[in-house]
Scaffold this active site. Structure first.
Site, mmCIF file in Angstrom:
data_model
loop_
_atom_site.group_PDB
_atom_site.id
_atom_site.type_symbol
_atom_site.label_atom_id
_atom_site.label_comp_id
_atom_site.label_asym_id
_atom_site.label_seq_id
_atom_site.Cartn_x
_atom_site.Cartn_y
_atom_site.Cartn_z
ATOM 1 N N ILE A 33 0.825 -1.212 0.000
ATOM 2 C CA ILE A 33 0.000 0.000 0.000
ATOM 3 C C ILE A 33 0.865 1.270 0.000
ATOM 4 O O ILE A 33 0.402 2.340 -0.389
ATOM 5 C CB ILE A 33 -0.958 -0.024 1.225
ATOM 6 N N HIS A 100 5.889 -11.928 5.688
ATOM 7 C CA HIS A 100 5.721 -11.378 4.339
ATOM 8 C C HIS A 100 7.080 -11.136 3.734
ATOM 9 O O HIS A 100 7.971 -10.585 4.365
ATOM 10 C CB HIS A 100 4.886 -10.098 4.341
HETATM 11 P P1 5GP Z 1 7.028 -4.612 7.420
HETATM 12 O O1 5GP Z 1 7.344 -3.196 7.810
HETATM 13 O O2 5GP Z 1 6.268 -5.344 8.512
HETATM 14 O O3 5GP Z 1 8.211 -5.388 6.914
HETATM 15 O O4 5GP Z 1 6.078 -4.509 6.159
HETATM 16 C C1 5GP Z 1 4.712 -4.288 6.243
HETATM 17 C C2 5GP Z 1 4.294 -3.721 4.919
HETATM 18 O O5 5GP Z 1 2.890 -3.804 4.822
HETATM 19 C C3 5GP Z 1 4.661 -2.245 4.744
HETATM 20 O O6 5GP Z 1 5.519 -2.106 3.616
HETATM 21 C C4 5GP Z 1 3.316 -1.554 4.552
HETATM 22 O O7 5GP Z 1 3.365 -0.504 3.613
HETATM 23 C C5 5GP Z 1 2.415 -2.690 4.120
HETATM 24 N N1 5GP Z 1 1.030 -2.521 4.502
HETATM 25 C C6 5GP Z 1 0.557 -2.109 5.714
HETATM 26 N N2 5GP Z 1 -0.785 -2.098 5.711
HETATM 27 C C7 5GP Z 1 -1.170 -2.533 4.470
HETATM 28 C C8 5GP Z 1 -2.454 -2.725 3.858
HETATM 29 O O8 5GP Z 1 -3.519 -2.533 4.459
HETATM 30 N N3 5GP Z 1 -2.457 -3.157 2.573
HETATM 31 C C9 5GP Z 1 -1.306 -3.387 1.872
HETATM 32 N N4 5GP Z 1 -1.430 -3.792 0.601
HETATM 33 N N5 5GP Z 1 -0.077 -3.208 2.425
HETATM 34 C C10 5GP Z 1 -0.019 -2.789 3.699
#
Ligand code: 5GP
Ligand code: ZN
Length: 114
Positions: A33, A100
């Protein structure tokens, strides 16, 4: 194997919308997102595991499938070069505690990452 409070479990269950670009038996890939590159896709296992190591220990087939799915998306979008990232722990930026794999492509990247 899902967590009722988990955002990515809800995306897998189609309870929260996302732009899904690839699905396999064990994985779902959708656009981030808040993209950090022209192509930024998250590949998640359908089952809830908190991080990459937990997934690898609990379901090594799904763990491998994350990587092959990410490669398939890169190829489909015309990227021979791409970066794969698993953040593990809040201290390095993990914000969603459902494994992820980030697949980023489409711009030059520096090393080491910030
Ligand atoms: P992390 O920081 O945990 O490695 O990555 C989480 C990712 O999830 C971030 O890059 C963030 O932009 C993405 N993200 C968070 N909320 C959402 C959402 O509701 N939809 C999508 N498609 N991505 C999300
Ligand atoms: Zn989850």
């Amino acid at each position: 194997m899902s967590d009722a409070d988990c955002l990515f479990c809800k995306i897998v269950a189609q309870e929260v919308p996302a732009e899904v670009v690839h699905v396999t038996e064990r994985t779902v890939a959708f656009r981030d997102i808040n993209p950090q590159a022209p192509t930024h896709v998250l590949v998640v296992p359908r089952d809830h595991y908190e991080n990459a190591a937990a997934l690898a220990a609990g379901d090594p087939v799904a763990s491998a499938e994350l990587v092959t799915a990410a490669a398939a998306v890169a190829t489909a979008e015309g990227h021979a070069d791409y970066r794969l990232v698993f953040n593990t722990g809040a201290g390095v930026g993990q914000t969603v505690f459902h494994t992820h794999l980030h697949m980023l492509a489409g711009r030059p990247m520096t090393w080491p990452p910030g």
